[in-house]
Design a protein around this motif. Structure first.
Motif, short mmCIF file in Angstrom:
data_model
loop_
_atom_site.label_atom_id
_atom_site.label_comp_id
_atom_site.label_asym_id
_atom_site.label_seq_id
_atom_site.Cartn_x
_atom_site.Cartn_y
_atom_site.Cartn_z
N LEU A 299 0.83 -1.21 0.00
CA LEU A 299 0.00 0.00 0.00
C LEU A 299 0.86 1.25 0.00
O LEU A 299 0.55 2.25 -0.68
N THR A 300 1.95 1.21 0.77
CA THR A 300 2.86 2.37 0.81
C THR A 300 3.47 2.62 -0.57
O THR A 300 3.54 3.76 -1.05
N PHE B 40 2.24 1.73 -3.43
CA PHE B 40 1.22 2.11 -4.41
C PHE B 40 0.77 3.56 -4.23
O PHE B 40 0.63 4.30 -5.21
N TYR B 41 0.56 3.97 -2.97
CA TYR B 41 -0.03 5.30 -2.72
C TYR B 41 1.01 6.39 -2.45
O TYR B 41 0.72 7.58 -2.62
N PHE B 42 2.20 5.99 -1.98
CA PHE B 42 3.18 7.01 -1.57
C PHE B 42 4.54 6.80 -2.23
O PHE B 42 5.58 7.13 -1.66
N SER B 43 4.53 6.27 -3.44
CA SER B 43 5.79 5.99 -4.12
C SER B 43 6.60 7.25 -4.41
O SER B 43 7.82 7.19 -4.58
#
Length: 221
Positions: free
Chosen positions: A24-25, A27-30
């Motif tokens: 998730l990290t 995917f959302y905060f790359s």
């Protein structure tokens, strides 16, 4: 070095949680490199902590009929005469070993013999070094009788972090000195109750190892 069977589920859940959080990290905060690296580092520390806690080193036990081996890794926090009220109902010499979260948490039989008494007590989760934890916390009481008739009582005690005590013995079972009799998860304590007059080979503050350190010695038999 082995990984203890009691940690299989915890390790699997930890890996799953770490995988989901990292995915998730990513995917959302790359685009946020700092946050991404913080999550990676925390995830790594979590997995290392779980592996460290549930490690199960192979120990070469040197048994001795007169010897009382330490039942757990940790630190000696109590050596005193007390009234043991559950089984013996008389004066005994108590030695307590406190296990921190970084210690090996498998528990080993201090002597060889037959399990004469076993009882599980549900209870509270006071800090393990609290004197009342010996009688109020979740705990087990195990008594083993040696081949020459001396009985030793040892007690697994859950602490503020420990929420599950595991045992592998029951009344009538024969145990070998240094064999695993149980496991306590995430911080705890083990008490050993010996006959008055037993020679003690450790002192307060000593760091000890289960199945290796000799707590004391019985009189010659």
């Amino acid at each position: 070095m082995k990984f203890h069977k009691e940690g299989y589920t915890t390790l699997a859940l930890s890996i799953l949680v770490v995988f989901i959080i990292n995915a998730l990290t990513h995917f959302y905060f790359s685009d946020n490199a700092l946050l991404t690296w913080i999550v990676y580092i925390v995830s790594f520390v979590l997995l290392v902590t779980v592996i460290q806690f549930f490690r199960s080193p192979i120990r070469k036990v040197n048994p001795g009929e007169r010897l009382i081996l330490c039942p757990a890794d940790g630190k000696v926090v109590v050596i005193e005469e007390v009234e043991e009220t559950e089984y013996f109902k008389d004066k005994r010499l108590q030695i307590s070993i406190f296990m921190s979260p970084v210690n090996v948490h498998s528990n080993r039989s201090p002597i060889a013999g037959i399990v004469k008494f076993f009882k599980y007590h549900p209870g509270k989760y006071l800090m393990a070094w609290n004197p009342k934890s010996s009688t109020l916390n979740e705990r087990t009481t195990i008594v083993v009788e040696s081949s020459f008739g001396v009985e030793v009582l040892f007690r697994q005690i859950a602490g503020a972090l420990a929420r599950r005590i595991v045992w592998y013995v029951n009344e009538g079972k024969e145990v070998k000195q240094g064999d695993e009799f149980g496991f306590i998860k995430f911080g705890s304590r083990v008490d050993v109750f010996l006959p008055i007059g037993t020679k003690i080979n450790v002192k307060l503050g000593d760091k000890v190892k289960g199945g290796i350190t000799v707590l004391g010695e019985f009189d010659a038999v």
